[in-house]
Design an enzyme around this catalytic site. Structure first.
Site: not given
Length: 328
Positions: A67, A71, A74, A111, A142, A202, A274
């Site tokens: 990616c 972040c 991450c 998901c 999801c 979500c 969650r």
């Protein structure tokens, strides 16, 4: 034991669906004595949900690593040396095999996550095929694929997508300390596209990244102020991964984490809250307090994208101890 009249009035007011929560009000919740906060959260939880049921989801990384975003939490960012290699999008048959296994293990929602800043249209076509196929198995679907255009959100809706995950991560004020490759408004716009397309939202965040309590309050306030509360609100505890900028952060106090869960439950009473990433390092007692404070969803299975998660047997044992059953 019956509530005193003033307590009943207080809880009645808290149960009312609101979108005008102030940071001062949410801060006052965080400041309550711990037993009082948990009592209020549990009382509100019972107004909307069976307290003995937990929604079970499974999360699969359908495209791992590489990616371009930065972040700080991450391990899938191409900017950090975390041992996570970039991989191609999984084949449809492989995704379906995972979905069938998840359903057999008790999951009701499947998901699919891809490490993209935003998907290209040709990539989205393949994801839409996966959504249609997983939906055909009788599972809720999801996806979390990064930023979406309005047209891409509509394509996912046509494919049958039930939920789209796109977290705010933290407060608007602290956001720039964690991510510089996109701005907070980008996230809000994707949420708007998803909601306008008719897909359930979500959306939650991560705590334990070095933010202050004021930032946790700000994150909850932003979520609770959305025009429609997210149907699902994941609260993640930072998983510290070697090679990421946040690898050496001190862990957040478990009671502060439970307070965050309780604040989310009180301010967004109809949302499924969650208990998400970080459970691998949580004691059974901490997780039990989270359920008592209004959490009623978990990710089931040994992995959350690339980070560890409790094994299914460990979760079954804990749920049996607590008398909890999967939400149908």
């Amino acid at each position: 034991m019956s509530l005193a009249a003033d307590d009943s009035a207080t809880l009645s007011g808290l149960c009312r669906l609101r979108h005008d929560w102030t940071r001062t009000e949410i801060g006052a919740l965080f400041d309550l004595p711990f037993p009082e906060l948990v009592f209020r959260a549990q009382s509100i939880h019972r107004q909307y949900f069976d307290p003995a049921e937990v929604q079970i989801s499974t999360l699969l990384s359908i495209k791992t690593g590489g990616c371009p975003e930065d972040c700080a939490y991450c391990p899938q960012s191409a900017r950090y040396d975390t041992g996570v290699d970039a991989e191609k999008l999984m084949a449809l048959d492989a995704v379906l095999a995972e979905a069938r296994a998840a359903k057999s293990a008790g999951a009701s929602r499947f998901c699919m996550g891809a490490a993209w800043r935003s998907p290209k249209d040709r990539e989205l076509e393949h994801v839409c095929e996966m959504v249609e196929a997983v939906k055909g198995l009788g599972l809720e679907t999801c996806a979390t694929l990064g930023m979406l255009t309005a047209a891409q959100a509509r394509s996912l809706k046509r494919a049958g997508l039930d939920y789209y995950n796109h977290n705010l991560d933290t407060s608007p004020e602290f956001y720039g300390e964690i991510i510089t490759t996109r701005v907070y408004q980008d996230r809000l716009e994707t949420l708007e596209h998803v909601r306008d397309a008719g897909i359930h939202v979500c959306c939650g965040g991560i705590v334990g990244m070095g933010e202050t309590r004021a930032d946790r309050i700000g994150m909850i306030a932003t979520l609770a102020a959305l025009p429609v509360h997210p149907e699902s609100v994941p609260i993640n505890m930072l998983v510290r991964v070697a090679g990421t900028p946040l690898a050496d952060h001190s862990p957040l106090d478990p009671f502060e984490f439970v307070r965050t869960i309780a604040a989310a439950r009180i301010t967004m009473p109809r949302s499924v809250v969650r208990l998400s990433a970080g459970r691998e390092d949580m004691s059974e007692e901490t997780q039990a307090l989270c359920f008592l404070a209004g959490a009623n969803s978990i990710f089931y299975g040994p992995k959350l994208l690339t980070t560890g998660n409790p094994e299914r047997d460990r979760d079954r044992v804990l749920m049996d101890k607590l008398g909890l059953s999967p939400m149908q």
